[in-house]
Design a protein around this motif. Structure first.
Motif, short mmCIF file in Angstrom:
data_model
loop_
_atom_site.label_atom_id
_atom_site.label_comp_id
_atom_site.label_asym_id
_atom_site.label_seq_id
_atom_site.Cartn_x
_atom_site.Cartn_y
_atom_site.Cartn_z
N LYS A 73 0.82 -1.22 0.00
CA LYS A 73 0.00 0.00 0.00
C LYS A 73 0.85 1.26 0.00
O LYS A 73 1.71 1.45 0.86
CB LYS A 73 -0.93 0.00 1.21
CG LYS A 73 -1.99 1.10 1.18
CD LYS A 73 -2.94 0.97 2.36
CE LYS A 73 -4.00 2.07 2.32
NZ LYS A 73 -4.91 1.99 3.49
N LYS A 74 0.59 2.13 -0.97
CA LYS A 74 1.36 3.35 -1.18
C LYS A 74 0.47 4.58 -0.98
O LYS A 74 -0.73 4.45 -0.77
CB LYS A 74 1.94 3.36 -2.61
CG LYS A 74 2.79 2.15 -2.95
CD LYS A 74 3.20 2.11 -4.39
CE LYS A 74 2.04 1.67 -5.30
NZ LYS A 74 1.60 0.29 -5.06
N SER B 190 -3.94 5.10 -0.92
CA SER B 190 -4.63 5.53 0.30
C SER B 190 -5.94 6.23 -0.03
O SER B 190 -6.10 6.83 -1.09
CB SER B 190 -3.73 6.47 1.10
OG SER B 190 -4.42 7.04 2.18
N GLU C 183 -4.74 10.42 -0.02
CA GLU C 183 -3.36 10.49 -0.49
C GLU C 183 -2.63 11.72 0.04
O GLU C 183 -1.49 11.62 0.52
CB GLU C 183 -3.31 10.47 -2.02
CG GLU C 183 -1.90 10.51 -2.59
CD GLU C 183 -1.87 10.39 -4.11
OE1 GLU C 183 -0.78 10.53 -4.69
OE2 GLU C 183 -2.95 10.18 -4.71
N ALA D 193 -0.05 4.40 4.43
CA ALA D 193 0.73 4.00 3.26
C ALA D 193 2.07 3.43 3.72
O ALA D 193 3.09 4.11 3.68
CB ALA D 193 0.95 5.19 2.33
#
Length: 229
Positions: free
Chosen positions: A49-50, A54, A57, A90
């Protein structure tokens, strides 16, 4: 007579001008602009998960920036809540950098400097070591480095968390994978473990000779390619 001649001359000029074909103005060619190239997409991002995965973000990025700023100043208490949020939102950060895992190690190492409760210390140590395992799953191109760092930390900081043979085997995985390009920080602890395990009979003479040769290759390669003294 002279006036008539002048009039006739003027009329001739008028007549000729009216009969002269008009030259069309030059056509200006309009260059057709090529469409801009599509944006380059990095396909080598972490599968974990980056920021871009998310639900928030921008919030994840903001927490990341805030904790990194505090951490640079060694303001751990101020940085930790922001790191927790960034890590939860993230864990793989931008998918290229492993900050959230390795900074997690820094936070829990700092907590261990003041924690005296044995149960709490054990919890912190386990959490700290787990970051190397998580990073290895999310940044597979650096698995050897994370294994080496974990074995190094176990050897020097938490020797009772794993047997010497287990630590030796962890270092050995790194050397088997990376060969002469193995990180230099594995050389000393791995050599010491190999000697101790040979003396105790847990490593054979044949294996000791094999890895002694590999260690010399690592040192030779590192010496020839080192960028600093």
């Amino acid at each position: 007579m002279r006036i008539n001649l002048i009039l006739l001359t003027l009329m001739a000029f008028i007549f000729l001008e009216s009969c002269t074909p008009k030259v069309a103005p030059p056509v200006t060619k309009t260059e057709v602009q090529a469409p801009p190239p599509p944006p380059v997409v990095n396909t080598n991002l972490s599968p974990c998960k980056k920021f871009s995965d998310s639900n928030n973000e921008e919030g994840a990025k903001t927490n990341h920036v805030l904790y990194r700023d505090f951490l640079k100043q060694k303001q751990y208490a101020e940085a930790f809540p922001y790191w927790q949020k960034a890590y939860e939102m993230a864990p793989a950060a931008d998918g290229v950098r492993d900050y959230h895992y390795l900074d997690g190690v820094k936070f829990y190492e700092h907590f261990l400097t003041t924690e005296t409760d044995p149960a709490k210390r054990d919890e912190y140590i386990n959490k700290l070591l787990s970051f190397y395992d998580e990073a290895a799953k999310c940044y597979k191109d650096k698995i050897s480095m994370y294994k080496g760092l974990k074995a190094f930390k176990l050897y020097y900081s938490f020797p009772d968390k794993m047997s010497n043979k287990e630590k030796y085997d962890l270092f050995k995985e790194v050397i088997d994978k990376e060969g002469k390009k193995s990180p230099d920080f594995v050389v000393n602890p791995f050599t010491a473990l190999m000697v101790d395990l040979y003396i105790s009979g847990e490593v054979s003479m044949e294996e000791a000779r094999k890895y002694a040769s590999k260690i010399l290759e690592i040192v030779d390669h590192g010496t020839k390619n080192a960028k600093t003294s």
